[in-house]
Design an enzyme around this catalytic site. Structure first.
Site, PDB file in Angstrom:
ATOM      1  N   GLU A 272       0.837  -1.203   0.246  1.00  0.00           N
ATOM      2  CA  GLU A 272       0.063  -0.182   0.004  1.00  0.00           C
ATOM      3  C   GLU A 272       0.809   0.979   0.069  1.00  0.00           C
ATOM      4  OE1 GLU A 272      -2.741   2.369   3.080  1.00  0.00           O
ATOM      5  OE2 GLU A 272      -3.689   0.555   2.514  1.00  0.00           O
ATOM      6  N   CYS A 306      -2.709   7.992   4.512  1.00  0.00           N
ATOM      7  CA  CYS A 306      -2.454   7.877   2.899  1.00  0.00           C
ATOM      8  C   CYS A 306      -3.850   7.861   2.468  1.00  0.00           C
ATOM      9  CB  CYS A 306      -2.045   6.303   2.878  1.00  0.00           C
ATOM     10  SG  CYS A 306      -0.379   5.818   3.644  1.00  0.00           S
TER      11      CYS A 306
END
Length: 533
Positions: A272, A306
């Site tokens: 990720e 994020c």
């Protein structure tokens, strides 16, 4: 401020020890040599407390030899752990769920101490961990039981899929969400029957130490979760070399490097990576809800997330009103270093984040951008505080127009239509998360946005909290998924077992080659006519 929380750092505080700006419970924890569980054989690393900027000693860094030893221990322990039933492993999660509830206040303190985030945003991590533990504790056995599939020939072929753990997974986890990103994926890998060698970020190791202690008390064998913090340049190669699979959460640049090395070894990798996440406000959006969502989506954890919103595209009919209300809400945000609920936002994690954010904002300002709110540090609260910042008129040459800022900074743009908003949202190398606000056709817009997770009339908690569904990015935002069955399967091998009965799938007995070919063609045509899978 809480009565348990003492005054700010004083000059009388001993150098290299935690400041006085902690709760009594956290002070007791810090006085117990908490890094002992994670220390290696190298030199002691130092770091700063985000709230105060004071330097403190952390752990003795791990070396490549320490990593090799950790893999050897984990591999032996992992064999016994994998031999346990999935029901046994899942029960550890359910017991850990209860242990987390009993110890959440201290864990909140630790997360705040290490990251500098507001308590409500530290609780986001607790909430997410509760969700993951509950879900896999209940669903893991169902996800991992042998799965019947259609055989090659109906009735004659019995086919099932089984799954086995990869072995020992190397984990590299980031500083910004040390519990959510530094523990929950590990629980998926562990529940799948793997052991893990875990390099948490050097600045947020205590969160992993404490959560590991709770897991061990809940029945996890200590040897199957090896903690090996240290500088990536020193321990990264050894971590990759010993792994049967790798999980990394962090920057796209680092992720590309890890993916390249994993590719050379044909090593399963879950990555990720970065995001430049858009929010679309359609002409029919509920303006009040859109503003409230934009504030949460942009400034939670000081934007160090994020899946945080960094760019907003507002229909031109709502643009001026939206900007006015959004900037007003940003200016009203209450920043504080308190170890209690109440403040809206905490601090940045350290000097590197402050430098990047300051540079992005000043470069945009000098290029012609307008600052509607914030745009400056708040040093009277602490060395790394930065005001929630709203920008408009950001020109194409500004770095923050396309690069990830990773701070409490968001830019707003006027668009003439849904199509223009979708095109602008998709005009990015990234594709991690996105949000859409619309009263009537949000899902229609969402289906056209290039992102692994898209939220309608909400920001990131809706998709991230849908724990049965995969969470992950597209394009330069990564590969692989966490959550749902995918979160388990990415740490496992799949095996197809097909048992043939009565007659082989080949000419035999009365079926010579010609008759076999004719019989098979007829059977396949019949299956098509019957719409058999």
């Amino acid at each position: 401020m809480s009565t348990e929380t003492t005054a700010r750092t004083s000059e009388a505080d001993a150098a290299g020890t935690p400041s006085a700006h902690v709760t009594a419970a956290l002070r007791d924890f810090l006085d117990t040599d908490p890094y002992a569980d994670a220390s290696g054989s190298g030199e002691v690393m130092r770091g700063v407390e985000p709230f105060t900027g004071q330097e403190v000693d952390r752990f003795a860094r791990n070396t490549p030899d320490d990593i090799e030893a950790a893999y050897a221990t984990a591999r032996i322990a992992g064999e016994a752990w994998a031999a346990q039933s999935v029901e046994h492993r899942a029960k550890v999660l359910t017991r850990l769920h209860s242990a987390l509830a009993r110890n959440d206040d201290l864990l909140l303190d630790i997360i705040q101490y290490e990251t500098g985030k507001a308590r409500i945003h530290a609780y986001d991590e607790i909430l997410d961990t509760f969700n993951v533990l509950r879900h896999y504790g209940v669903m893991a056995a169902r996800y991992l039981r042998p799965e019947r599939r259609r055989g090659a020939i109906p009735v004659l072929t019995r086919t099932e899929v089984t799954r086995t753990p990869l072995g020992v997974i190397g984990f590299i986890t980031p500083w910004n969400y040390p519990l959510t990103l530094g523990a929950t994926d590990l629980f998926a890998a562990l529940t799948a029957g793997n052991a893990v060698v875990h390099k948490p970020d050097s600045t947020t190791t205590l969160t992993s130490v404490f959560m590991r202690r709770l897991a061990i008390a809940a029945g996890l064998p200590a040897e199957v979760w090896q903690l090996v913090p240290g500088p990536s340049v020193e321990v990264g190669p050894a971590l990759m070399a010993g792994a049967d699979g790798i999980s990394f959460t962090g920057s796209t640049a680092a992720g590309r490097s890890i993916a390249a090395e994993a590719g050379q070894r044909l090593l399963p990798a879950a990555l990720e990576l970065g995001g430049k996440n858009p929010l679309i406000v359609a002409a029919d959006a509920d303006l009040e809800k859109a503003v409230e969502g934009a504030v949460r989506g942009s400034f939670s954890s000081a934007g160090q997330l994020c899946i945080s919103i960094e760019r907003i595209y507002v229909h031109e009919d709502l643009y001026e009103t939206f900007c006015a209300h959004f900037a007003e809400a940003a200016r009203a945000y209450r920043l504080s270093a308190e170890f209690e609920y109440g403040p809206d936002m905490g601090t940045l994690a350290g000097p590197k984040q402050l430098e990047t954010i300051t540079n992005h904002v000043e470069q945009a300002r000098s290029s012609g951008a307008t600052v509607l709110a914030g745009g400056h540090p708040v040093p009277d609260l602490g060395p790394y505080f930065y005001a929630p910042t709203v920008l408009t008129d950001v020109p194409p040459e500004a770095e923050l127009r396309r690069k990830e800022t990773f701070g409490p900074v968001v830019s707003v743009y006027s668009v003439p239509s849904d199509a223009a908003a979708i095109a602008a949202a998709n005009d990015s190398d990234y594709g991690l998360s996105a949000s859409v606000y619309s009263r009537s056709h949000g899902r229609e817009i969402a289906r056209q946005v290039e992102a692994g997770m898209v939220n309608v009339n909400e920001v990131y908690p809706a998709s991230w909290g849908s724990i049965d569904a995969p969470a992950g990015g597209v394009k330069a935002s990564g590969m692989g998924h966490r959550h749902g069955p995918e979160g388990l399967f990415q740490f496992m091998h799949s095996h197809t077992i097909a048992q043939q009965r009565l007659h082989p799938i080949a000419p035999a007995g009365p079926l010579d080659q010609a008759k076999f070919a004719k019989a098979m063609t007829g059977a396949l045509q019949a299956m098509r006519s019957l719409r058999m899978k």
